[in-house]
Design an enzyme around this catalytic site. Structure first.
Site, PDB file in Angstrom:
ATOM      1  N   ARG A  34       0.866  -1.194   0.000  1.00  0.00           N
ATOM      2  CA  ARG A  34       0.000   0.000   0.000  1.00  0.00           C
ATOM      3  C   ARG A  34       0.898   1.239   0.000  1.00  0.00           C
ATOM      4  NH1 ARG A  34      -5.497   0.127   1.396  1.00  0.00           N
ATOM      5  NH2 ARG A  34      -5.140   2.356   1.209  1.00  0.00           N
ATOM      6  N   LYS A 285     -33.228 -18.340  17.016  1.00  0.00           N
ATOM      7  CA  LYS A 285     -33.719 -19.723  17.133  1.00  0.00           C
ATOM      8  C   LYS A 285     -35.222 -19.855  16.824  1.00  0.00           C
ATOM      9  CE  LYS A 285     -30.101 -21.422  20.174  1.00  0.00           C
ATOM     10  NZ  LYS A 285     -29.704 -22.177  21.355  1.00  0.00           N
ATOM     11  N   ASP A 321     -30.270 -28.921  20.944  1.00  0.00           N
ATOM     12  CA  ASP A 321     -30.047 -28.442  22.319  1.00  0.00           C
ATOM     13  C   ASP A 321     -30.832 -29.304  23.304  1.00  0.00           C
ATOM     14  OD1 ASP A 321     -28.394 -26.295  21.806  1.00  0.00           O
ATOM     15  OD2 ASP A 321     -30.019 -24.828  21.665  1.00  0.00           O
ATOM     16  N   GLN A 464     -25.479 -32.193  15.615  1.00  0.00           N
ATOM     17  CA  GLN A 464     -25.631 -31.460  14.347  1.00  0.00           C
ATOM     18  C   GLN A 464     -24.762 -32.089  13.262  1.00  0.00           C
ATOM     19  OE1 GLN A 464     -24.527 -27.411  15.585  1.00  0.00           O
ATOM     20  NE2 GLN A 464     -26.699 -26.847  15.593  1.00  0.00           N
TER      21      GLN A 464
HETATM   22  P1  NAP Z   1     -32.129 -15.677  27.067  1.00  0.00           P
HETATM   23  O1  NAP Z   1     -33.343 -16.121  26.341  1.00  0.00           O
HETATM   24  O2  NAP Z   1     -31.613 -14.299  26.866  1.00  0.00           O
HETATM   25  O3  NAP Z   1     -32.411 -15.880  28.643  1.00  0.00           O
HETATM   26  C1  NAP Z   1     -31.530 -15.427  29.629  1.00  0.00           C
HETATM   27  C2  NAP Z   1     -31.959 -15.970  30.972  1.00  0.00           C
HETATM   28  O4  NAP Z   1     -31.003 -15.595  31.955  1.00  0.00           O
HETATM   29  C3  NAP Z   1     -33.319 -15.441  31.425  1.00  0.00           C
HETATM   30  O5  NAP Z   1     -33.968 -16.431  32.153  1.00  0.00           O
HETATM   31  C4  NAP Z   1     -32.883 -14.267  32.326  1.00  0.00           C
HETATM   32  O6  NAP Z   1     -33.839 -13.910  33.269  1.00  0.00           O
HETATM   33  C5  NAP Z   1     -31.697 -14.888  33.007  1.00  0.00           C
HETATM   34  N1  NAP Z   1     -30.816 -13.907  33.622  1.00  0.00           N
HETATM   35  C6  NAP Z   1     -30.005 -13.041  32.982  1.00  0.00           C
HETATM   36  N2  NAP Z   1     -29.332 -12.291  33.889  1.00  0.00           N
HETATM   37  C7  NAP Z   1     -29.751 -12.700  35.118  1.00  0.00           C
HETATM   38  C8  NAP Z   1     -29.405 -12.329  36.432  1.00  0.00           C
HETATM   39  N3  NAP Z   1     -28.505 -11.361  36.679  1.00  0.00           N
HETATM   40  N4  NAP Z   1     -30.000 -12.979  37.466  1.00  0.00           N
HETATM   41  C9  NAP Z   1     -30.897 -13.959  37.228  1.00  0.00           C
HETATM   42  N5  NAP Z   1     -31.256 -14.361  35.992  1.00  0.00           N
HETATM   43  C10 NAP Z   1     -30.694 -13.741  34.956  1.00  0.00           C
HETATM   44  O7  NAP Z   1     -30.887 -16.619  26.757  1.00  0.00           O
HETATM   45  P2  NAP Z   1     -30.927 -18.218  26.512  1.00  0.00           P
HETATM   46  O8  NAP Z   1     -30.925 -18.520  25.073  1.00  0.00           O
HETATM   47  O9  NAP Z   1     -32.001 -18.790  27.350  1.00  0.00           O
HETATM   48  O10 NAP Z   1     -29.495 -18.646  27.081  1.00  0.00           O
HETATM   49  C11 NAP Z   1     -29.218 -18.563  28.473  1.00  0.00           C
HETATM   50  C12 NAP Z   1     -27.830 -19.131  28.743  1.00  0.00           C
HETATM   51  O11 NAP Z   1     -27.809 -20.527  28.462  1.00  0.00           O
HETATM   52  C13 NAP Z   1     -26.735 -18.562  27.798  1.00  0.00           C
HETATM   53  O12 NAP Z   1     -26.201 -17.391  28.343  1.00  0.00           O
HETATM   54  C14 NAP Z   1     -25.713 -19.662  27.744  1.00  0.00           C
HETATM   55  O13 NAP Z   1     -24.723 -19.450  28.735  1.00  0.00           O
HETATM   56  C15 NAP Z   1     -26.519 -20.912  28.077  1.00  0.00           C
HETATM   57  N6  NAP Z   1     -26.586 -21.797  26.878  1.00  0.00           N
HETATM   58  C16 NAP Z   1     -25.633 -22.743  26.765  1.00  0.00           C
HETATM   59  C17 NAP Z   1     -25.655 -23.602  25.687  1.00  0.00           C
HETATM   60  C18 NAP Z   1     -24.600 -24.669  25.578  1.00  0.00           C
HETATM   61  O14 NAP Z   1     -24.492 -25.281  24.498  1.00  0.00           O
HETATM   62  N7  NAP Z   1     -23.864 -24.951  26.639  1.00  0.00           N
HETATM   63  C19 NAP Z   1     -26.645 -23.488  24.701  1.00  0.00           C
HETATM   64  C20 NAP Z   1     -27.609 -22.491  24.843  1.00  0.00           C
HETATM   65  C21 NAP Z   1     -27.574 -21.646  25.940  1.00  0.00           C
HETATM   66  P3  NAP Z   1     -34.877 -12.705  32.968  1.00  0.00           P
HETATM   67  O15 NAP Z   1     -35.991 -13.329  32.180  1.00  0.00           O
HETATM   68  O16 NAP Z   1     -35.265 -12.228  34.304  1.00  0.00           O
HETATM   69  O17 NAP Z   1     -34.128 -11.667  32.184  1.00  0.00           O
END
Ligand code: NAP
Length: 489
Positions: A34, A285, A321, A464
């Site tokens: 460049r 999703k 999942d 998957q």
């Molecule tokens: P989501 O729909 O955004 O839900 C988030 C959840 O976390 C809700 O129940 C929320 O409660 C709660 N939450 C967030 N901050 C909080 C806090 N400070 N205190 C208490 N509860 C709290 O997300 P999601 O798709 O369900 O995923 C949730 C988690 O699952 C992800 O962050 C990930 O770590 C895990 N996950 C892992 C895999 C894997 O393959 N291992 C796959 C999918 C998901 P409110 O409704 O009150 O906001």
């Protein structure tokens, strides 16, 4: 063959020689000097030209004009003089903008001519007409770099590589990253990659080591099958790491890339035809159900899918999942779920999948969510679910505790369960970054059986891979790569 090109902007000729050697060692096929940036940084054009004899890779010389976000603001005659000097000094290609070439045509005598067109804000209008104009102007290579505003734009870039002559087409920005990673599949004439530690010359340029070893750019052909993951954000995803390793281990001619997607239906409608299989993550999703031919029953009940695969000519949606959650829960319990008391924390997407999977397997399921209304909604929809107030959790008794909240994610001192854990219980935490969350550390200390989130991630990914290829995924190899990446981050 797609050339891997490393852009270099060194003003010091010795540094330029050294960086070129690094690029060659990393697997680059050419470097782009460049010159506009090198001159802006105080370099001498003649000193840089005299270093060309010592550069170990073919050279593209670019003196990018300010009108296309380069640093050249000088007279066009002076720029053409420098291009002519680059030509005699041994450049293999010189790159000049079509817009300037149209006003004042010029050709090198030895080097090949790249005519280029850049749009740093969007996709421009009639890109095929721009390529035609470049061909009419006798470009040896037509280069188009536009800016994708969403991943659906990728298809317009792909279609520019029409097989009628060499075209390098790429989309800049985070949405455009797959155009760089799939350059070999699309038969783009070249793709740019940055040296480790360099910022690169445009947003979205991959690191050369990833492009070569993870995305296997040099093995890509037009027959390579394309898989990927859609989400937003997506750069953090471990899925490309594990699925590319699995394809490589089975010697399957396929590549898996991350797609940063805002509008999932628009993306699938425009790009779905050339994608063999898809992983779907947050927040998409629930976005593609209407666009697949059929969906597995559990996925339908959950109302979410994380996978698309092909079955003959049919496009099928699945939820791997849920099965992963069931298997991880059984592993934590060292036995089946039927009749066991399971407490699920979280009523988001993952919580919903957990409730359905555990209920289907015969467990007595209770759910607690920080926001009670969300848990109430879930209970109304699914039925057969006991609600627990977040404030009353400490008194709950269970065989299995399942964390489906994001508490603990990248927060090693935070836990969704700041209460005493019964010694005989099992704990499954879906969070996998860090590898050992505080919940898992506390549960181990309390004598509970534990299953960490990485097990779920790998289980759903292996399922998957099986749906896509009918092969068993190399779970140990995938685990080792994840552990290495997560320990580093
Ligand atoms: P989501 O729909 O955004 O839900 C988030 C959840 O976390 C809700 O129940 C929320 O409660 C709660 N939450 C967030 N901050 C909080 C806090 N400070 N205190 C208490 N509860 C709290 O997300 P999601 O798709 O369900 O995923 C949730 C988690 O699952 C992800 O962050 C990930 O770590 C895990 N996950 C892992 C895999 C894997 O393959 N291992 C796959 C999918 C998901 P409110 O409704 O009150 O906001």
């Amino acid at each position: 063959m797609t050339l891997v090109v490393v852009p270099l902007a060194e003003s010091d000729p010795n540094k330029l020689i050294e960086r070129c050697s690094q690029a060659r060692a990393a697997g680059a096929d050419a470097v782009e000097v460049r010159l506009d940036l090198a001159l802006k940084a105080g370099g001498s054009a003649e000193a840089i030209f005299s270093s060309f004899a010592w550069l170990s890779l073919p050279i593209i010389v670019t003196i990018r004009h300010a009108s296309e976000q380069g640093a050249w603001k000088g007279d066009e005659g002076a720029r053409l003089h420098l291009y002519a000097r680059a030509d005699t000094a041994g450049a293999a290609w010189v790159d000049r903008e079509l817009a300037h070439h149209t006003v004042r045509p010029w050709r090198p005598t030895r080097a090949k001519l790249i005519l280029s067109h850049h749009d740093f804000t969007g996709m421009g209008k009639d890109l095929p007409a721009v390529v035609s104009a470049m061909r009419a102007a006798r470009a040896d290579l037509c280069k188009i770099a536009v800016t994708a505003t969403d991943a659906a734009d990728l298809d317009r870039v792909r279609q520019l590589i029409d097989g009628k002559g060499p075209v390098a087409a790429m989309a800049m920005g985070e949405h455009g990253v797959p155009s760089r990673l799939l350059a070999g599949v699309w038969n783009s004439a070249l793709t740019f990659a940055r040296l480790p530690g360099d910022a690169g010359s445009a947003v979205g340029q991959p690191a050369i080591d990833e492009l070569i070893s993870l995305y296997r750019i040099k093995q890509q052909t037009t027959a390579t099958k394309v898989y990927g993951v859609i989400g937003s954000p997506i750069a953090h995803s471990l899925s490309p790491l594990v699925h590319n390793a699995a394809f490589s281990a089975h010697k399957i001619n396929a590549v898996y890339v991350p797609f940063l997607v805002t509008n999932a239906p628009a993306f699938w409608k425009t790009c779905g035809d050339w994608i063999q299989g898809l992983s779907i993550t947050i927040p998409h999703k629930q976005a593609l159900q209407a666009l697949v031919g059929s969906q597995d029953d559990l996925g339908k009940r959950i109302g979410a899918m994380n996978t698309i695969y092909r079955n003959g000519t049919a496009t099928v949606g699945a939820n791997t999942d849920a099965d992963a959650i069931r298997r991880c829960s059984e592993r934590a319990l060292c036995g089946e779920l039927r009749g066991k008391k399971a407490l699920v924390l979280g009523a988001g997407g993952a919580g919903r999948a957990a409730v359905c999977a555990l209920q289907d397997a015969g467990a007595e399921v209770a759910v607690a969510n920080r926001t009670l209304t969300r848990a109430e909604e879930l209970a109304r929809e699914l039925g057969g679910l006991r609600l627990v107030a977040w404030e009353a959790l400490a008194k709950e008794r269970f065989d299995l505790l399942v964390n489906m909240t994001s508490v603990g994610l990248k927060a090693p001192t935070e836990t969704p369960w700041p209460h005493k854990l019964p010694e005989s219980s099992a704990v499954f935490d879906s969070v996998y970054n860090p590898l050992e969350t505080k919940l898992i550390v506390d549960a181990k200390a309390a004598g509970c059986r534990v299953v960490p989130g990485l097990d779920m991630f790998l289980d759903q990914a292996c399922a998957q891979f099986k749906l896509w290829t009918n092969h068993e995924a190399p779970a140990d190899v995938m685990r080792a790569l994840c552990v290495q990446r997560l320990t580093k981050s």
